[in-house]
Design a protein around this motif. Structure first.
Motif, PDB file in Angstrom:
ATOM      1  N   UNK B 174      -3.532   4.855  -2.558  1.00  0.00           N
ATOM      2  CA  UNK B 174      -2.126   4.854  -2.156  1.00  0.00           C
ATOM      3  C   UNK B 174      -1.252   5.419  -3.273  1.00  0.00           C
ATOM      4  N   UNK B 175      -1.553   5.023  -4.501  1.00  0.00           N
ATOM      5  CA  UNK B 175      -0.805   5.544  -5.654  1.00  0.00           C
ATOM      6  C   UNK B 175      -0.952   7.062  -5.708  1.00  0.00           C
ATOM      7  N   UNK B 176      -2.187   7.529  -5.515  1.00  0.00           N
ATOM      8  CA  UNK B 176      -2.456   8.969  -5.540  1.00  0.00           C
ATOM      9  C   UNK B 176      -1.634   9.685  -4.458  1.00  0.00           C
ATOM     10  N   UNK B 177      -1.511   9.048  -3.281  1.00  0.00           N
ATOM     11  CA  UNK B 177      -0.743   9.645  -2.184  1.00  0.00           C
ATOM     12  C   UNK B 177       0.745   9.666  -2.513  1.00  0.00           C
ATOM     13  N   UNK B 178       1.253   8.581  -3.088  1.00  0.00           N
ATOM     14  CA  UNK B 178       2.688   8.481  -3.381  1.00  0.00           C
ATOM     15  C   UNK B 178       3.115   9.414  -4.509  1.00  0.00           C
ATOM     16  N   UNK B 179       2.171   9.692  -5.397  1.00  0.00           N
ATOM     17  CA  UNK B 179       2.442  10.546  -6.545  1.00  0.00           C
ATOM     18  C   UNK B 179       3.047  11.885  -6.079  1.00  0.00           C
ATOM     19  N   UNK B 180       4.239  12.207  -6.560  1.00  0.00           N
ATOM     20  CA  UNK B 180       4.843  13.491  -6.221  1.00  0.00           C
ATOM     21  C   UNK B 180       5.608  13.494  -4.906  1.00  0.00           C
ATOM     22  N   UNK B 181       5.631  12.347  -4.179  1.00  0.00           N
ATOM     23  CA  UNK B 181       6.385  12.285  -2.930  1.00  0.00           C
ATOM     24  C   UNK B 181       7.880  12.153  -3.233  1.00  0.00           C
ATOM     25  N   UNK B 182       8.709  12.727  -2.343  1.00  0.00           N
ATOM     26  CA  UNK B 182      10.160  12.655  -2.536  1.00  0.00           C
ATOM     27  C   UNK B 182      10.758  11.433  -1.849  1.00  0.00           C
ATOM     28  N   UNK B 183      10.081  10.941  -0.810  1.00  0.00           N
ATOM     29  CA  UNK B 183      10.589   9.797  -0.073  1.00  0.00           C
ATOM     30  C   UNK B 183       9.419   9.057   0.540  1.00  0.00           C
ATOM     31  N   UNK B 184       9.662   7.784   0.881  1.00  0.00           N
ATOM     32  CA  UNK B 184       8.581   6.989   1.455  1.00  0.00           C
ATOM     33  C   UNK B 184       9.088   6.178   2.637  1.00  0.00           C
ATOM     34  N   UNK B 185       8.306   6.189   3.701  1.00  0.00           N
ATOM     35  CA  UNK B 185       8.589   5.338   4.854  1.00  0.00           C
ATOM     36  C   UNK B 185       7.560   4.217   4.837  1.00  0.00           C
ATOM     37  N   UNK B 186       8.041   2.969   4.769  1.00  0.00           N
ATOM     38  CA  UNK B 186       7.133   1.825   4.783  1.00  0.00           C
ATOM     39  C   UNK B 186       7.098   1.270   6.195  1.00  0.00           C
ATOM     40  N   UNK B 187       5.916   1.265   6.784  1.00  0.00           N
ATOM     41  CA  UNK B 187       5.775   0.748   8.146  1.00  0.00           C
ATOM     42  C   UNK B 187       5.304  -0.695   8.065  1.00  0.00           C
ATOM     43  N   UNK B 188       5.960  -1.572   8.821  1.00  0.00           N
ATOM     44  CA  UNK B 188       5.564  -2.974   8.792  1.00  0.00           C
ATOM     45  C   UNK B 188       5.576  -3.527  10.212  1.00  0.00           C
ATOM     46  N   UNK B 189       5.101  -4.737  10.375  1.00  0.00           N
ATOM     47  CA  UNK B 189       5.171  -5.406  11.676  1.00  0.00           C
ATOM     48  C   UNK B 189       5.790  -6.767  11.431  1.00  0.00           C
ATOM     49  N   UNK B 190       6.410  -7.337  12.447  1.00  0.00           N
ATOM     50  CA  UNK B 190       7.139  -8.588  12.214  1.00  0.00           C
ATOM     51  C   UNK B 190       6.212  -9.791  12.302  1.00  0.00           C
ATOM     52  N   UNK B 204       5.463  -1.441  -5.294  1.00  0.00           N
ATOM     53  CA  UNK B 204       4.782  -0.257  -5.824  1.00  0.00           C
ATOM     54  C   UNK B 204       5.688   0.972  -5.744  1.00  0.00           C
ATOM     55  N   UNK B 205       6.309   1.135  -4.575  1.00  0.00           N
ATOM     56  CA  UNK B 205       7.181   2.292  -4.359  1.00  0.00           C
ATOM     57  C   UNK B 205       8.349   2.270  -5.345  1.00  0.00           C
ATOM     58  N   UNK B 206       8.865   1.069  -5.570  1.00  0.00           N
ATOM     59  CA  UNK B 206       9.983   0.929  -6.507  1.00  0.00           C
ATOM     60  C   UNK B 206       9.542   1.290  -7.926  1.00  0.00           C
ATOM     61  N   UNK B 207       8.340   0.826  -8.313  1.00  0.00           N
ATOM     62  CA  UNK B 207       7.812   1.115  -9.657  1.00  0.00           C
ATOM     63  C   UNK B 207       7.646   2.615  -9.856  1.00  0.00           C
ATOM     64  N   UNK B 208       7.127   3.298  -8.824  1.00  0.00           N
ATOM     65  CA  UNK B 208       6.926   4.740  -8.957  1.00  0.00           C
ATOM     66  C   UNK B 208       8.271   5.459  -8.891  1.00  0.00           C
ATOM     67  N   UNK B 209       9.271   4.800  -8.306  1.00  0.00           N
ATOM     68  CA  UNK B 209      10.607   5.370  -8.294  1.00  0.00           C
ATOM     69  C   UNK B 209      10.872   6.332  -7.159  1.00  0.00           C
ATOM     70  N   UNK B 210      10.390   5.991  -5.952  1.00  0.00           N
ATOM     71  CA  UNK B 210      10.613   6.851  -4.786  1.00  0.00           C
ATOM     72  C   UNK B 210      11.568   6.139  -3.828  1.00  0.00           C
TER      73      UNK B 210
END
Lengths: 113, 280
Positions: B174-190, B204-210
């Protein structure tokens, strides 16, 4: 001949550990002189690949026989290549008990393939 | 523009969101959809088409026995147990190797060289006119997921709009995928599980800064804890997909809800515009 027994602690009175790569201690016993040397296993908390790395330690200590509970596939391959014969001890006794069992021919060889 | 779709939890609907988003966007522009869930890629099920395969290799050690003195340095260095040095031979376990190259560096004899080994492949297809699908496929029994993800992303490099579908969890792939991304959509379920894993992924997304936003999938209408979490973390809720038999039926036959159900094409187009950092 040098026999390595996996143990929970140092010394020949320590209980045998059934795991190989993550055993807390390796007890090396020289069957000719009866002298023993206990080595703390540095791999106990390692992430992975502990089997083959433990075999290299055994090889460095000149062990040709291993007594433990069981071994994984990679460790088995390395043991076979290194000419180290492995035997299973599944009892709850001490290192000395396991060694006596081996000397009496009571231990079954671990099938490595 | 590179948009990663992640979730933390498996089975939340990442691939659904990625596939529908890519499908809708391909009506108006060129899109490359990259399946980075290389252990179980499934986006091709939404877009069946003939693919061209490119093998993915990673370097592993080979020992030159004319030079090797069996000093054991390489085996002591390798923390993954890929090398075992015995008295008269060196065993290499290529499947344990993480291709760090350290064994070649520490060898005092220069006896270690690196040879390529195939760990997976990247399948490239063009299922609909303006959509390119790049699927990373890790061979069974291999552990080098990041290498295949890197290769898949490399193949998509240079496209104006790329959508990365990440694997579940928050580990290396997941880290490898997020690396270099400009934005992230987090999919969740209730569900409590969905929320728990969303919080891990958000961290994680916050740490990488996306910049990131959330899509709530299979919503049963009781989304208050999720909404509360999103408010606290400053994560905009970009879209809510209800729990419905109709949607499930489309999904079950491998269909796309943006194509098969009225109104959803517009909703996915709207999702794209709301993703933080996107300038449509």
């Amino acid at each position: 001949m040098i026999v390595c027994i996996t143990a929970r602690a140092a010394g020949t009175d320590a209980p045998v550990e059934e795991r190989f790569g993550r055993a807390p201690c390796f007890v090396f016993v020289d069957t000719e002189t009866g002298a023993s040397e206990s080595v703390q296993n540095p791999l106990i908390d390692a992430a992975g690949g502990v089997g083959p790395r433990a075999v290299q330690m055994l090889s460095e200590h000149g062990a040709t026989v291993l007594i433990t509970g069981q071994v994984g596939g990679n460790a088995a391959k390395a043991l076979e290549a290194g000419g180290i014969r492995a035997y299973a001890y599944r009892g709850s006794g001490s290192v000395a008990d396991a060694l006596a069992g081996y000397a009496a021919g009571n231990l079954t060889p671990l099938s490595l393939s | 523009m590179k948009i990663a779709i992640a979730s933390g939890k498996g089975g939340t609907g990442k691939s659904t969101v990625a596939a529908n988003l890519a499908c809708v966007l391909s009506c108006t522009r060129d899109v490359v959809l990259v399946d980075c869930d290389v252990e179980e890629p499934n986006l091709h099920l939404f877009f069946p088409a003939a693919a061209v395969d490119v093998p993915v290799t990673t370097p592993v050690p080979a020992i030159n026995l004319d030079r090797c003195t069996f000093c054991g340095e390489c085996g002591k260095f390798c923390r993954f147990g890929a090398l075992t040095v015995l008295k008269d031979r060196v065993l290499v376990f290529p499947e344990l190797c993480h291709s760090c190259g350290g064994c070649a560096l520490v060898c005092p004899q220069g006896a270690v060289r690196e040879i390529p080994r195939t760990v997976g492949r990247v399948a490239c297809s063009r299922p609909i006119p303006r959509l390119t699908l790049v699927s990373g496929v890790l061979n069974e029994g291999e552990v080098q997921a990041p290498a295949v993800i890197r290769a898949a992303k490399m193949l998509a490099e240079g496209h104006p709009l790329a959508i990365y579908d990440a694997s579940p969890g928050i580990a290396c792939p997941v880290i490898e995928t997020l690396e270099g991304s400009d934005a992230c959509v987090l999919v969740t379920e209730s569900t409590p599980f969905g929320l728990h894993d969303l919080s891990l992924a958000a961290e994680v997304v916050e740490k990488i800064g996306i910049p990131a936003g959330v899509v709530i999938n299979r919503s049963d209408g009781e989304d208050a804890p999720t909404m509360e979490f999103c408010r606290e973390r400053d994560l905009p809720v970009l879209m809510t997909i209800p729990f419905s038999r109709e949607i499930a039926a489309v999904q079950n036959r491998g269909g796309l809800i943006c194509r098969d159900l009225p109104g959803w094409e517009e909703r996915f187009a709207g999702l794209f515009e709301r993703i933080p950092g996107v300038r449509p």
